[in-house]
Design a protein around this motif. Structure first.
Motif, PDB file in Angstrom:
ATOM      1  N   ALA A 160     -13.051   9.057  -5.621  1.00 16.24           N
ATOM      2  CA  ALA A 160     -14.459   8.970  -5.238  1.00 16.24           C
ATOM      3  C   ALA A 160     -14.899  10.245  -4.518  1.00 16.24           C
ATOM      4  CB  ALA A 160     -14.681   7.742  -4.344  1.00 16.24           C
ATOM      5  N   PHE A 161     -14.082  10.720  -3.579  1.00 17.00           N
ATOM      6  CA  PHE A 161     -14.477  11.919  -2.834  1.00 17.00           C
ATOM      7  C   PHE A 161     -14.443  13.147  -3.741  1.00 17.00           C
ATOM      8  CE2 PHE A 161     -13.136   9.512   1.126  1.00 17.00           C
ATOM      9  CZ  PHE A 161     -14.434   9.312   1.527  1.00 17.00           C
ATOM     10  N   ASP A 217      -5.493   4.582  -2.107  1.00 20.52           N
ATOM     11  CA  ASP A 217      -5.846   5.935  -1.718  1.00 20.52           C
ATOM     12  C   ASP A 217      -6.164   6.794  -2.932  1.00 20.52           C
ATOM     13  OD1 ASP A 217      -5.576   5.139   0.789  1.00 20.52           O
ATOM     14  OD2 ASP A 217      -3.900   6.418   1.336  1.00 20.52           O
ATOM     15  N   ARG A 262      -7.795   5.874  -5.562  1.00 16.90           N
ATOM     16  CA  ARG A 262      -9.192   5.651  -5.944  1.00 16.90           C
ATOM     17  C   ARG A 262     -10.136   6.264  -4.926  1.00 16.90           C
ATOM     18  NH1 ARG A 262     -10.548  -0.005  -8.128  1.00 16.90           N
ATOM     19  NH2 ARG A 262     -12.382   1.260  -8.466  1.00 16.90           N
ATOM     20  N   VAL A 263      -9.755   6.201  -3.652  1.00 17.56           N
ATOM     21  CA  VAL A 263     -10.575   6.832  -2.622  1.00 17.56           C
ATOM     22  C   VAL A 263     -10.645   8.326  -2.895  1.00 17.56           C
ATOM     23  CG1 VAL A 263     -10.609   7.427  -0.185  1.00 17.56           C
ATOM     24  CG2 VAL A 263     -10.129   5.086  -0.868  1.00 17.56           C
ATOM     25  N   ASP A 322       0.832  -1.213   0.000  1.00 21.05           N
ATOM     26  CA  ASP A 322       0.000   0.000   0.000  1.00 21.05           C
ATOM     27  C   ASP A 322       0.857   1.249   0.000  1.00 21.05           C
ATOM     28  OD1 ASP A 322      -2.311  -1.291  -0.088  1.00 21.05           O
ATOM     29  OD2 ASP A 322      -3.170  -0.386   1.721  1.00 21.05           O
ATOM     30  N   PHE A 375      -9.944  -6.091   1.076  1.00 22.64           N
ATOM     31  CA  PHE A 375     -11.138  -5.647   0.364  1.00 22.64           C
ATOM     32  C   PHE A 375     -11.642  -4.382   1.026  1.00 22.64           C
ATOM     33  CE2 PHE A 375     -11.995  -8.817   3.548  1.00 22.64           C
ATOM     34  CZ  PHE A 375     -12.828  -8.118   4.403  1.00 22.64           C
ATOM     35  N   GLY A 376     -12.235  -3.529   0.237  1.00 22.53           N
ATOM     36  CA  GLY A 376     -12.737  -2.286   0.819  1.00 22.53           C
ATOM     37  C   GLY A 376     -11.627  -1.305   1.079  1.00 22.53           C
ATOM     38  N   GLY A 377     -10.406  -1.742   1.062  1.00 22.69           N
ATOM     39  CA  GLY A 377      -9.300  -0.819   1.275  1.00 22.69           C
ATOM     40  C   GLY A 377      -8.724  -0.427  -0.071  1.00 22.69           C
ATOM     41  N   ALA A 378      -9.568   0.165  -0.895  1.00 21.36           N
ATOM     42  CA  ALA A 378      -9.108   0.560  -2.219  1.00 21.36           C
ATOM     43  C   ALA A 378      -7.900   1.477  -2.068  1.00 21.36           C
ATOM     44  CB  ALA A 378     -10.223   1.272  -2.959  1.00 21.36           C
ATOM     45  N   THR A 393     -13.367  16.210   6.138  1.00 15.74           N
ATOM     46  CA  THR A 393     -12.689  15.293   7.038  1.00 15.74           C
ATOM     47  C   THR A 393     -12.682  15.952   8.419  1.00 15.74           C
ATOM     48  OG1 THR A 393     -10.574  16.279   6.515  1.00 15.74           O
ATOM     49  CG2 THR A 393     -11.196  14.356   5.257  1.00 15.74           C
TER      50      THR A 393
END
Lengths: 513, 247
Positions: free
Chosen positions: A360-361, A354, A356-357, A201, A349-352, A375
């Motif tokens: 999304a935001f 950063d 991609r996160v 990561d 999983f679910g820990g795309a 935040t």
């Protein structure tokens, strides 16, 4: 896991030079790009000439040094016939670059009765052809096999599953990414083993998808862990020239943009191209095509190189020369094999990533505006709503977040804390048993006991309560000083409240359920 | 065997088979969707022992329940987003174990909450939302398809047509507060779970707020009697320690 054999002919630019032109025998030879040495013969190396050395320094070491400028076209032209002859022994050769070719070992290993005998047979063939320094490496994946070939004498087989162990002591420079190697060196990471030990990561975050792919290579998790995926056809790209181009340099210049778009399209889908088919198409439809492989992944510059090499070779080969006699009308780039990049360890999983996160935001911010996504960090303060610092996504909090733990705030609330904190306090009424409002007089003396809450008209009986706790803020500044009293109360439905009495006005500061 | 017992038995078997995952075309048992961790007290009551990636869960209005549901996934490093809940208690979430570095808030999505949730479901592991408007079945199933594809979990504070399970809080019990003295110390509550697959309600007790030591370990704590727990007496009643221990 795919086993792979890589054949390596050391100092190929020198070999190609010696085979294509007359150079003084027994003289040390060096090939230059600009002013620095990119390859030298074994004799020159014995005299102290090294890669990366300046022309003048090389000459100083070896006064009789024969110098020649590099010519990638010459390298490719000389190498492709060698590969074609190897194909008669073992079909399915993939050229990585001039001097380096790969093949899936399964077929040859079956034919020759083992991986080592197969590698020895191919090396023996090359030696007989006049390449005494030819070497072969067999390992899981092309990258590891190439590293094995470079350390082979003349054959080195890395057992299946032993890639990580074999690669661990090798220097990070072998990844072929100078910027990355320099940065890793500054971080104190000098071997592939050290690089592989970094968290996937963190590598993805710091070095991006390309770095993540190299990270996987360094860990011995080369490409083909899964069967090669058939890449979707829309990733292929055609670059058309009108009118057709006849000069290799023009073609190479013309496809640069297209090659960059091709790579960007792959990266968008989190893919890296490891095998590339390049088709050069003449105006009458004649095709000169070739399959190229790469140890890590193709980037735009390496694609341009391959096209240039292929053009150089095409002029030597009769059939290709005829197809392209009137120039090149179209170049088609097709990814034949791709690897996922930025692949996450299972369980994350679910820990795309950063990236991609963030994407999304950022999309939500595009819908709702910059302040639409926030935040939170903990600041200082006494009122619950004041203690939370909300910052738009993508910005850093203005004051560095001070956690409540390291700075005691007198009068701050002991845990448990309310799970609901209205941004603006909700006005309510608190009454005694006989319906008169509850007030606090001087010295925190309470006028009557709270017995009922009225929240937006509906009354609830209070079953337990405590308070008042004085809350004094900004007592150094009469202009902004605020005095209030806090209460806790549990109503008949089991809901617990944090209440605030400011003057004669009651409000809800927080709800506990 | 009575009909009801037979139905319950068959439902349990279906659930068991579903948990094993479907048998793929190759004859191999395909791995079921991953399951996200959740507080152990709640996990016991859920059909998959956790939050099934790709599933939607309908929660009651309790903010503490939502915080509890978010804590375990967030502590496991999964990104979370909270949509349409402006009063979300950040500090209590932090105390419960939510990682503020991996959570973002969309407090006022207005009418576009569904689009926002759809965009977030692309790459955020757990999305909590209080719907601002009623959701249509077609929209919900479109979102459900995206959740399944992206392995995201949706926690809805309110009603949801395609929920894996509905969770609510009942029978809250506060300790620590007296009549004019003391401090709120701890809240234990009953959790009711209605699973779409098993039908029957499952109940358990969790610590909703305060220190997470074993339930009922401290007999000296006063319990606050509330109407919800069946006390019809008009005047408030604080149980004495020995009665609390006996009850």
């Amino acid at each position: 896991m795919e086993r792979c054999l890589v054949l390596w002919l050391p100092d190929w630019p020198v070999t190609a030079l010696m085979r294509s032109s007359i150079v003084p025998a027994h003289a040390p030879i060096a090939v230059l790009v600009g002013n620095s040495v990119v390859a030298c013969s074994a004799l020159a190396r014995r005299l102290g000439v090294r890669r990366g050395m300046r022309r003048r320094d090389a000459h100083a070491r070896a006064p009789g040094l024969h110098l020649a400028s590099a010519d990638p076209g010459r390298d490719a032209r000389e190498f492709l016939p060698v590969v074609d002859r190897l194909e008669q022994l073992a079909p399915g050769m993939q050229i990585i670059r001039p001097g380096l070719a790969a093949i899936r070992i399964r077929g040859p290993a079956r034919y020759y009765g083992g991986e080592a005998p197969a590698a020895q047979a191919l090396v023996a063939h090359l030696r007989a052809e006049g390449f005494p320094e030819a070497a072969a490496g067999v390992a899981d994946g092309r990258f590891t096999a190439e590293q094995a070939a470079r350390r082979a004498a003349p054959v080195l087989v890395v057992p299946a599953g032993g890639a990580a162990e074999f690669l661990a002591p090798i220097a990070v420079e072998s990844l072929g990414d100078d910027a990355l190697a320099r940065l890793l060196d500054q971080l104190g990471v000098r071997t592939l083993g050290g690089f592989a030990a970094l968290g996937a990561d963190h590598v993805l975050e710091r070095f991006g998808p390309t770095g993540a792919h190299l990270h996987a290579l360094a860990a011995g998790r080369d490409s083909r862990r899964v069967a090669p995926r058939r890449p979707p056809p829309e990733l292929a790209r055609e670059i058309a020239f009108e009118p057709p181009l006849t000069i290799a340099d023009q073609v190479a210049f013309g496809i640069r943009m297209g090659a960059e778009e091709f790579v960007a399209g792959l990266v968008d889908r989190q893919l890296a191209c490891t095998e590339l088919r390049i088709e050069l198409i003449g105006p009458r439809g004649g095709i000169a095509e070739r399959l190229w492989a790469h140890t890590s992944s193709f980037d735009a510059a390496s694609i341009v190189d391959r096209v240039r090499w292929q053009l150089d070779v095409a002029s030597a080969d009769a059939r290709s020369a005829e197809a392209l006699a009137e120039g090149v009308a179209t170049v088609r780039l097709t990814p034949e094999a791709v690897d996922p990049i930025g692949e996450h360890e299972p369980g994350l999983f679910g820990g795309a990533s950063d990236e991609r996160v963030h994407h999304a935001f950022a999309r939500v911010q595009a819908i709702l505006g910059h302040r639409g996504v926030l935040t939170a960090s903990l600041g200082g303060g006494r009122r619950l709503a004041d203690r939370i610092v909300l910052t738009p996504w993508g910005e850093r909090p203005i004051a560095a977040a001070r956690t409540g733990d390291d700075r005691p705030w007198p009068g701050s609330l002991p845990p448990p804390l309310p799970s609901a904190v209205p941004q603006d306090p909700i006005p309510i009424a608190v009454e005694t048993e006989d319906g008169s409002p509850v007030r606090v007089r001087a010295r925190a003396h309470l006028d009557g006991h709270p017995a009922r809450l009225r929240i937006q008209g509906s009354a609830r009986r209070i079953v337990a309560w405590s308070g008042p706790w004085p809350l004094i803020e900004h007592n150094w500044d009469p202009g902004t000083m605020r005095r209030a009293h806090r209460f806790q109360a549990v109503d008949e439905s089991g809901s617990a409240w944090l209440l605030l009495l400011e003057g004669d006005d009651w409000s809800i500061e927080g709800g506990y359920d | 065997m009575t009909n009801a017992a037979e139905v319950a038995r068959l439902r349990a078997r279906i659930e068991q088979v579903e948990r094993l995952g479907r048998v793929g075309r190759s004859g191999r048992i395909a791995a079921a969707a991953p399951v996200l961790p959740v507080a152990p007290g709640i996990a016991r009551l859920l059909p998959d022992r956790g939050l099934r990636a790709g599933g939607a869960y309908a929660l009651g209005r309790s903010g503490a329940l939502l915080t509890t549901m978010l804590a375990a996934p967030s502590a496991a490093g999964i990104w979370c987003a909270v949509v349409g809940i402006p009063e979300f208690g950040v500090e209590s979430a932090l105390a419960a174990g939510v990682d503020l570095e991996r959570i973002a808030f969309v407090p006022h999505p207005g009418d576009r909450w569904l689009g926002v949730v759809g965009a977030l479901a692309e790459s955020i592991g757990v999305v909590a939302v209080r719907p601002g408007t009623r959701v249509r079945d077609a929209e919900a199933s479109r979102l459900a398809a995206r959740l399944r594809e992206r392995h995201a979990v949706l926690l809805v504070q309110g009603a949801w047509p395609l929920a894996e399970a509905r969770l609510d809080i009942e029978d809250r019990e506060w300790t620590g507060l007296g009549s004019g003295h003391g401090l709120l110390e701890r809240c234990t509550a009953g959790v009711v779970v209605a699973s779409r697959r098993s039908g029957a309600l499952r109940r358990g007790r969790i610590v909703l707020a305060g220190a997470h030591d074993a339930l009922g370990s401290s007999a000296t704590q006063r319990r606050i009697e509330t109407a919800e727990r069946g006390s019809n007496s008009a005047q408030q009643r604080i149980e004495t320690p020995d009665r609390a221990a006996a009850g």
